[in-house]
Structures are given as C-alpha cells and as structure tokens.
Design a protein around this motif. Structure first.
Motif, mmCIF file in Angstrom:
data_model
loop_
_atom_site.group_PDB
_atom_site.id
_atom_site.type_symbol
_atom_site.label_atom_id
_atom_site.label_comp_id
_atom_site.label_asym_id
_atom_site.label_seq_id
_atom_site.Cartn_x
_atom_site.Cartn_y
_atom_site.Cartn_z
ATOM 1 N N SER A 1 -3.666 4.360 11.671
ATOM 2 C CA SER A 1 -5.094 4.136 11.835
ATOM 3 C C SER A 1 -5.785 5.441 11.461
ATOM 4 O O SER A 1 -5.186 6.330 10.847
ATOM 5 N N CYS A 2 -7.040 5.589 11.846
ATOM 6 C CA CYS A 2 -7.763 6.826 11.525
ATOM 7 C C CYS A 2 -7.093 8.047 12.155
ATOM 8 O O CYS A 2 -7.243 9.165 11.654
ATOM 9 N N SER A 3 -6.347 7.855 13.236
ATOM 10 C CA SER A 3 -5.712 8.978 13.921
ATOM 11 C C SER A 3 -4.590 9.609 13.099
ATOM 12 O O SER A 3 -4.178 10.731 13.381
ATOM 13 N N ILE A 4 -4.096 8.902 12.081
ATOM 14 C CA ILE A 4 -3.023 9.442 11.249
ATOM 15 C C ILE A 4 -3.566 10.308 10.120
ATOM 16 O O ILE A 4 -2.803 10.967 9.404
ATOM 17 N N LEU A 5 -4.881 10.335 9.948
ATOM 18 C CA LEU A 5 -5.502 11.058 8.840
ATOM 19 C C LEU A 5 -5.146 12.544 8.804
ATOM 20 O O LEU A 5 -4.816 13.065 7.730
ATOM 21 N N PRO A 6 -5.188 13.295 9.934
ATOM 22 C CA PRO A 6 -4.812 14.725 9.861
ATOM 23 C C PRO A 6 -3.396 14.946 9.344
ATOM 24 O O PRO A 6 -3.161 15.844 8.534
ATOM 25 N N LEU A 7 -2.440 14.119 9.813
ATOM 26 C CA LEU A 7 -1.064 14.261 9.340
ATOM 27 C C LEU A 7 -0.964 13.904 7.865
ATOM 28 O O LEU A 7 -0.284 14.592 7.095
ATOM 29 N N PRO B 1 5.024 3.127 3.841
ATOM 30 C CA PRO B 1 5.102 4.599 3.811
ATOM 31 C C PRO B 1 3.730 5.237 4.010
ATOM 32 O O PRO B 1 2.740 4.832 3.395
ATOM 33 N N ILE B 2 3.669 6.251 4.866
ATOM 34 C CA ILE B 2 2.409 6.923 5.136
ATOM 35 C C ILE B 2 1.841 7.546 3.866
ATOM 36 O O ILE B 2 0.640 7.481 3.597
ATOM 37 N N MET B 3 2.713 8.146 3.061
ATOM 38 C CA MET B 3 2.243 8.836 1.869
ATOM 39 C C MET B 3 1.834 7.888 0.752
ATOM 40 O O MET B 3 1.345 8.319 -0.288
ATOM 41 N N ALA B 4 2.011 6.571 0.948
ATOM 42 C CA ALA B 4 1.555 5.611 -0.059
ATOM 43 C C ALA B 4 0.059 5.356 0.044
ATOM 44 O O ALA B 4 -0.529 4.750 -0.855
ATOM 45 N N PHE B 5 -0.569 5.810 1.131
ATOM 46 C CA PHE B 5 -2.013 5.646 1.264
ATOM 47 C C PHE B 5 -2.736 6.511 0.250
ATOM 48 O O PHE B 5 -2.237 7.544 -0.184
ATOM 49 N N ARG B 6 -3.934 6.077 -0.106
ATOM 50 C CA ARG B 6 -4.806 6.848 -0.988
ATOM 51 C C ARG B 6 -6.042 7.270 -0.203
ATOM 52 O O ARG B 6 -6.275 6.796 0.902
ATOM 53 N N ASN B 7 -6.798 8.141 -0.787
ATOM 54 C CA ASN B 7 -7.980 8.654 -0.096
ATOM 55 C C ASN B 7 -8.951 7.531 0.280
ATOM 56 O O ASN B 7 -9.559 7.549 1.348
ATOM 57 N N GLU B 8 -9.065 6.524 -0.601
ATOM 58 C CA GLU B 8 -9.984 5.424 -0.316
ATOM 59 C C GLU B 8 -9.505 4.561 0.847
ATOM 60 O O GLU B 8 -10.292 3.789 1.413
ATOM 61 N N SER B 9 -8.233 4.685 1.224
ATOM 62 C CA SER B 9 -7.728 3.926 2.369
ATOM 63 C C SER B 9 -8.383 4.369 3.664
ATOM 64 O O SER B 9 -8.402 3.623 4.649
ATOM 65 N N LEU C 1 6.021 9.988 19.096
ATOM 66 C CA LEU C 1 4.772 10.433 18.499
ATOM 67 C C LEU C 1 4.143 9.311 17.674
ATOM 68 O O LEU C 1 4.784 8.756 16.777
ATOM 69 N N GLU C 2 2.884 8.991 17.967
ATOM 70 C CA GLU C 2 2.126 8.018 17.187
ATOM 71 C C GLU C 2 1.190 8.703 16.211
ATOM 72 O O GLU C 2 0.742 8.097 15.239
ATOM 73 N N GLU C 3 0.880 9.962 16.470
ATOM 74 C CA GLU C 3 0.030 10.763 15.600
ATOM 75 C C GLU C 3 0.390 12.224 15.815
ATOM 76 O O GLU C 3 1.109 12.573 16.750
ATOM 77 N N LEU C 4 -0.100 13.069 14.942
ATOM 78 C CA LEU C 4 0.157 14.504 15.060
ATOM 79 C C LEU C 4 -1.104 15.237 14.628
ATOM 80 O O LEU C 4 -1.496 15.182 13.467
ATOM 81 N N GLY C 5 -1.745 15.880 15.590
ATOM 82 C CA GLY C 5 -2.998 16.559 15.306
ATOM 83 C C GLY C 5 -2.829 17.714 14.345
ATOM 84 O O GLY C 5 -1.780 18.368 14.299
ATOM 85 N N SER D 1 8.996 10.773 2.093
ATOM 86 C CA SER D 1 8.887 9.455 1.458
ATOM 87 C C SER D 1 9.359 8.329 2.369
ATOM 88 O O SER D 1 9.041 7.167 2.135
ATOM 89 N N SER D 2 10.102 8.659 3.426
ATOM 90 C CA SER D 2 10.625 7.632 4.330
ATOM 91 C C SER D 2 9.835 7.539 5.634
ATOM 92 O O SER D 2 10.187 6.731 6.499
ATOM 93 N N LEU D 3 8.771 8.341 5.792
ATOM 94 C CA LEU D 3 7.929 8.232 6.986
ATOM 95 C C LEU D 3 7.098 6.973 6.879
ATOM 96 O O LEU D 3 6.302 6.819 5.950
ATOM 97 N N GLN D 4 7.274 6.061 7.828
ATOM 98 C CA GLN D 4 6.660 4.745 7.721
ATOM 99 C C GLN D 4 5.836 4.404 8.950
ATOM 100 O O GLN D 4 6.088 4.886 10.056
ATOM 101 N N CYS D 5 4.847 3.533 8.719
ATOM 102 C CA CYS D 5 4.029 3.027 9.821
ATOM 103 C C CYS D 5 4.870 2.053 10.661
ATOM 104 O O CYS D 5 5.701 1.327 10.134
ATOM 105 N N VAL D 6 4.604 2.073 11.946
ATOM 106 C CA VAL D 6 5.197 1.080 12.840
ATOM 107 C C VAL D 6 4.120 0.115 13.331
ATOM 108 O O VAL D 6 4.362 -1.082 13.468
#
Length: 267
Positions: free
Chosen positions: A163-169, A198-206, A136-140, A184-189
C-alpha cells in the motif's frame, strides 16, 4: 642508588610485562580468541557480563524476546552480532548503544513487526543487516538512512503490505538495488490481488494516489478568493432574506381597507 626500589617497582614491571586478563567468559557461553558463542543455551536475555575484547557474539537459537535499553555492555571490538531464531519482538531505542564498531547484524527469523530508526543510530559502521523472516509489513525510510555504511540488506520472508506505506522502501530499493541480493524476489503478501507480486515491479505511477502535490501561490490565491467570495455572498443572501421577512411581517399587520364604508361605520 640501586636499580630496584622495593616491591612497588617489581609490581609495576610485572604489570607492564603481563597484560591484565580479559573478563571471564559467561557461564552459559564458550569463549575462544574473541569469539563468544552463546547459541542454544535457553537464554531469555543477553548475558550481563561479556568479555570486552569480544569480536563475535553468537546468541542464536535462544528465547530472547526483548532487547532492553543498554542490553549490551560497551564492546568496542565487536564486529559481528548474531541473534537469529529467537523470539525477538522489540528492540529498545538504546538497546545497541556501545556497539559502534559493529559491521554485521543478524536479526533473522524473529518476530519483529516494527523498527525504530533510533535503535540503529549507534551502528554507524554497520555494513550487513539481515532482517529476513520477521513480521515486517513496511520499513520506514528512517531505519535505512540511519545506516550510512550499509552495503548488504536481507529482507526476504516478510509479509510486505503493498500500500502507500511501502513507498519509502520502494524508493530506497530503487536507488540501492545492488545492496539487496534478493530484491527481485521481494513480493507483496497483502492485499490479496497483489499476492506474490514483486515490489520492484511497481512503477512511479502506481503510487500516484500516495504522492503529495505541493500547492503553488496561484492555487492558494484562488482558494482565498473563492473563500472570500463565498463569505460575501452568504452575507448578502442573509441580508436580503432578513429584509424580505421583515417587509412581509409588516404587511401582514396593516388593517384591510373596507370596500363598504357604511358597513365599516356600523350602520
């Protein structure tokens, strides 16, 4: 009259006293008290006949690549379905129909790259879903919204593309941190510059470039006036250019006045 009225009465009493036996266990499986164990049987598909009283179905470590439409019979008592370590790459939209009581689904260690929200609609009671170690690269957002009772979700080991496709998740995780034990361990590849981020390290402005900004009525009025002005300006410009060309052509066709009248008369 006597109490007994022949063989039919005796047969009816026997049916009431002795419940009908459960469907036979598939030859490749072992069945015991509602548990159907079909692990490590080199299966390429779900066994066609399963006990209707099954509460647990174990199908791990086989070679199942596709869950086709109605892969399972109606199993109203099934609470746990385990399909890890197969070759599962596709789940039909109607593959899980008839499993409305299911509470736990393990699809880990397979080849799933995309998931259809329709596939999970029949699972209104699902509480635990394991999607770890797939492709899985994204999850709708529709996949998770189709599971209103979801309490625990495992997503580790997937090649997430940030990328933008990860926004819903990312949005779903932000509202359901307690449902993802390893959030906390879900990471970008991908992309490479965000590898192990880490995906959850992004902020809304990202995700500012991914946000769709709605236009107000004032914006639409401005665009309309600009368009109308441009249209009128182009008409005026074309009209002036046309007039200029016509006048120029007319002047070129007029005879030149002779400076010596006598020469003009040929004498």
């Amino acid at each position: 009259m006597g109490m007994w009225r022949g063989p039919s009465t005796v047969l009816a009493l026997l049916l009431l006293l002795c419940p009908l036996p459960a469907p036979a266990c598939p030859p490749a499986c072992r069945c015991l008290a509602g548990d159907v164990d079909c692990r490590q049987r080199a299966l390429h598909e779900v066994p066609p006949r399963l006990p209707t009283n099954a509460s647990t179905l174990l199908l791990g470590y086989n070679f199942i690549a596709v869950l086709r439409a109605h892969s399972f019979p109606s199993l109203p008592a099934l609470l746990r379905l385990s399909l890890p370590h197969n070759q599962l790459g596709m789940i039909h939209r109607q593959a899980l129909v008839g499993l409305g009581a299911l509470q736990e689904l393990d699809l880990s260690n397979n080849y799933l790259a995309t998931l259809s929200p329709e596939s999970f609609l029949p699972l209104g009671s699902l509480a635990t879903l394991n999607l770890g170690h797939n492709r899985l690269e994204e999850l709708g957002a529709g996949v998770l919204s189709a599971l209103p009772q979801l309490q625990e979700l495992f997503l580790h080991g997937n090649p997430w593309v940030c990328s933008c496709s990860i926004l819903p998740l990312w949005r779903w995780l932000g509202h359901n941190r307690d449902k993802v034990p390893e959030e906390s361990s879900l990471q970008c590849v991908f992309p490479e510059q965000l590898s192990a981020y880490p995906i959850m390290a992004f902020r809304n402005e990202s995700f500012w470039q991914c946000q769709e900004t709605p236009l107000s009525a004032q914006h639409y009025a401005t665009f309309l006036l600009l368009g109308l002005s441009s249209f009128l300006a182009s008409i005026i410009f074309c009209t002036l250019m046309g007039c200029t060309v016509v006048i120029y052509q007319h002047l070129r066709k007029e005879p030149r006045f002779c400076r010596r009248p006598l020469l003009c008369r040929g004498h």
